[in-house]
Design an enzyme around this catalytic site. Structure first.
Site, PDB file in Angstrom:
ATOM      1  CB  ALA A  16      32.795   9.862  -0.956  1.00 18.22           C
ATOM      2  CB  SER A  40      38.248  10.268  12.496  1.00 21.97           C
ATOM      3  OG  SER A  40      39.170  10.289  13.785  1.00 21.97           O
ATOM      4  CB  VAL A  48      44.997   5.978  -4.266  1.00 20.03           C
ATOM      5  CG1 VAL A  48      45.701   5.663  -3.434  1.00 20.03           C
ATOM      6  CG2 VAL A  48      43.600   5.459  -4.637  1.00 20.03           C
ATOM      7  CB  ALA A  51      42.950   9.886 -13.405  1.00 23.34           C
ATOM      8  CE  LYS A  79      42.653  10.201 -17.827  1.00 23.39           C
ATOM      9  NZ  LYS A  79      41.588   9.394 -16.515  1.00 23.39           N
ATOM     10  N   PRO A  97      41.219   8.302 -26.127  1.00 18.91           N
ATOM     11  CG  PRO A  97      41.045   9.313 -27.848  1.00 18.91           C
ATOM     12  CD  PRO A  97      40.646   7.515 -27.078  1.00 18.91           C
ATOM     13  CG  LEU A 329      36.282   4.396  -1.438  1.00 21.69           C
ATOM     14  CD1 LEU A 329      37.589   3.797  -0.890  1.00 21.69           C
ATOM     15  CD2 LEU A 329      36.535   2.821  -2.817  1.00 21.69           C
ATOM     16  CB  THR A 340      34.854   5.376 -13.335  1.00 19.94           C
ATOM     17  OG1 THR A 340      35.139   4.172 -13.119  1.00 19.94           O
ATOM     18  CG2 THR A 340      34.547   5.446 -15.201  1.00 19.94           C
ATOM     19  CB  ILE A 342      35.712  11.360  -8.480  1.00 19.71           C
ATOM     20  CG1 ILE A 342      37.097  11.289  -7.461  1.00 19.71           C
ATOM     21  CG2 ILE A 342      35.487  12.647  -8.672  1.00 19.71           C
ATOM     22  CD1 ILE A 342      38.469  12.427  -7.092  1.00 19.71           C
TER      23      ILE A 342
END
Length: 498
Positions: A16, A40, A48, A51, A79, A97, A329, A340, A342
């Site tokens: 981010a 830091s 993680v 995708a 993907k 898809p 986050l 979703t 990213i």
């Protein structure tokens, strides 16, 4: 005259933080303002989010990133969608898809025609789904008449490597990185953050702060006490455990999500490893049990010790408060079932750039930003809830709970409309379009009671012939593609589809 923004400070690195810094540096530095990122090495990143969904390609193009370079630097793969196993019922599987099913006929959505007679599987009419299961890939053709022009894809990549790739890009464009642990925030007479203090005594001043400090929300929450809207009554997953494993075969061009008794497991194939995780609800399974289930389901040997994460699904009461904008986050968390995380960072950055403030920070601008991002988060929330609520599973306490729980009125109305005639009335701004909703609704067993009257009135013979031609064209288009593994090994095949 109100002063312009001269100093933008990004708090926290990771995906981010460096996504924000890369865009800000390219668009604003050094002529309009300075861009400084403070992170830091003592504080790890979640890392993680491996995708993505197709809009990431637009983001990378905005930055002028070469796709081949990115794939090589991040161990990336392509993907084409997500395979869902055991969601509707144990033993069921369906594929979500990217891209379209078939083509609309006479202005009527394709799936409404298909529902009239249901010739074969709906996935037979998705170029992307057929390519995914054939383990084939090609980039989208520029020729609109070519079947490969219907390709749509995203990426799997090592999130830590992606952040490093973006950091090099941002710094090359004028961003500055400061190493340091933040211990305090200084606020001015308006209540805005004017600077952050580091553990070694240094101070970093700014006019606009981008909070990418993770779940902690160092500025948006700890300093400004913005508040949090909890969605755990709809999305009760509150923990995850992640571990990489050795790949045992060529990487698949799709993500896999497998539902378990108290959550679900992800499988994300990269070139150098496979990313695995288990998202679960701690009310129904212990951390040790969840970890054991994850390890038991690995295809290859684990490459590291499993890493635990804790979270509360929801969003900040305001994404922009004063002179602080939260991303990643720090802004909120909707579990990564549809990849979703990213994308929501990307939307936050793009929306900020379209509403970039001056030093006055007028209320109309911040209110509009918060409205747009709330809409974005809530639309994703509803789509994720759909996966849980639309299940026939009754084998565990978790599935009994989510199957019978109340859901947001917006989602309830959409399901009822689809159940009548298969119709979907979506707002133009929504991220997930008709093919995505159709894939999950039908994939998990919500079949319309009656066909759409207008679609049903069309000529059945002509429709059958047209659908057969579509299916045949897709089959030939897939056969002409190289394998996914071959494409990865020969990234210069940019003109394969033309």
């Amino acid at each position: 005259m109100v002063n312009s923004i001269r100093q933008v400070v990004v708090i926290g690195g990771g995906t981010a933080g460096w996504m924000a810094a890369a865009v800000l540096a390219q668009q604003l530095a050094p002529n309009q303002c300075t861009v400084t990122l403070v992170e830091s090495a003592e504080i790890g990143t979640v890392g993680v989010g491996e995708a993505t969904i197709p809009p990431i390609m637009q983001f990378n193009r905005l930055l002028g990133i070469d796709e081949d370079d990115l794939i090589q630097a991040t161990g990336g793969t392509y993907k084409l969608g997500i395979e869902f196993r055991d969601w509707g019922a144990i033993g069921d599987a369906y594929f979500h898809p990217f891209g379209h099913y078939g083509a609309d006929l006479n202005g009527i959505p394709f799936h409404l025609h298909w529902l009239c007679n249901r010739p074969g599987s709906l996935g037979d009419y998705s170029l992307v789904a057929q390519a995914a299961y054939a383990r084939r890939f090609v980039r989208t053709s520029d020729d609109p008449k070519h079947v490969h022009s219907r390709m749509a894809y995203a990426l799997h990549f090592d999130a830590v490597r992606y952040a490093k790739f973006l950091s090099d890009h941002a710094i090359a464009n004028g961003a500055t990185r400061i190493e340091g642990r933040i211990v305090d925030a200084v606020r001015d007479e308006r209540g805005h953050v004017s600077a952050v203090r580091l553990a070694d005594g240094r101070s970093v001043a700014g006019d606009l702060f981008i909070d990418c400090s993770g779940f902690r929300g160092l500025l948006i929450e700890e300093a400004l006490q913005t508040g949090y809207v909890d969605w755990s009554h709809w999305l009760p997953m509150d923990r995850a455990v992640a571990v990489p494993s050795v790949p045992v075969s060529a990487p698949d061009p799709f993500t896999r999500s497998t539902a378990g008794r108290a959550g679900w497991r992800w499988r994300i194939p990269l070139q150098h490893r496979v990313g695995n995780g288990h998202v679960y609800c701690s009310r129904y399974i212990s951390d040790d049990e969840a970890t054991a289930e994850l390890l038991a389901g690995l295809d290859g040997e684990a490459l590291a010790e499993p890493r635990q994460l804790r979270f509360t699904t929801g969003r900040r009461a305001a994404f922009w408060n004063g002179n602080v904008v939260a991303l990643g986050l720090a802004a909120g968390f909707v579990e990564p079932l549809e990849s979703t995380s990213i994308h929501l960072v990307q939307r936050g950055i793009v929306t900020l750039m379209s509403l970039f403030p001056d030093g006055g920070f007028d209320a109309a601008t911040t209110t509009e930003y918060n409205r747009l991002m709330t809409r974005e988060f809530e639309a994703v929330r509803d789509f994720i809830i759909l996966h849980y609520h639309l299940t026939r599973r009754d084998d565990s306490l978790l599935w009994n709970h989510v199957r019978t729980m109340d859901v947001p009125d917006t989602l309830k109305a959409r399901m009822e409309l689809f159940a009548a005639h298969g119709r979907l009335m979506l707002d133009p701004h929504e991220l997930f379009r008709e093919p995505s909703w159709t894939a999950v609704l039908l994939g998990q067993g919500l079949w319309p009671r009656r066909p759409d009257p207008i679609a049903a009135a069309q000529d059945d013979v002509r429709r059958a012939e047209t659908l057969w031609r579509m299916k045949d064209l897709i089959g030939r288009g897939v056969s002409a593609m190289p394998s996914h593994a071959t494409f990865l090994n020969h990234p210069s095949r940019k003109d394969t589809s033309r």
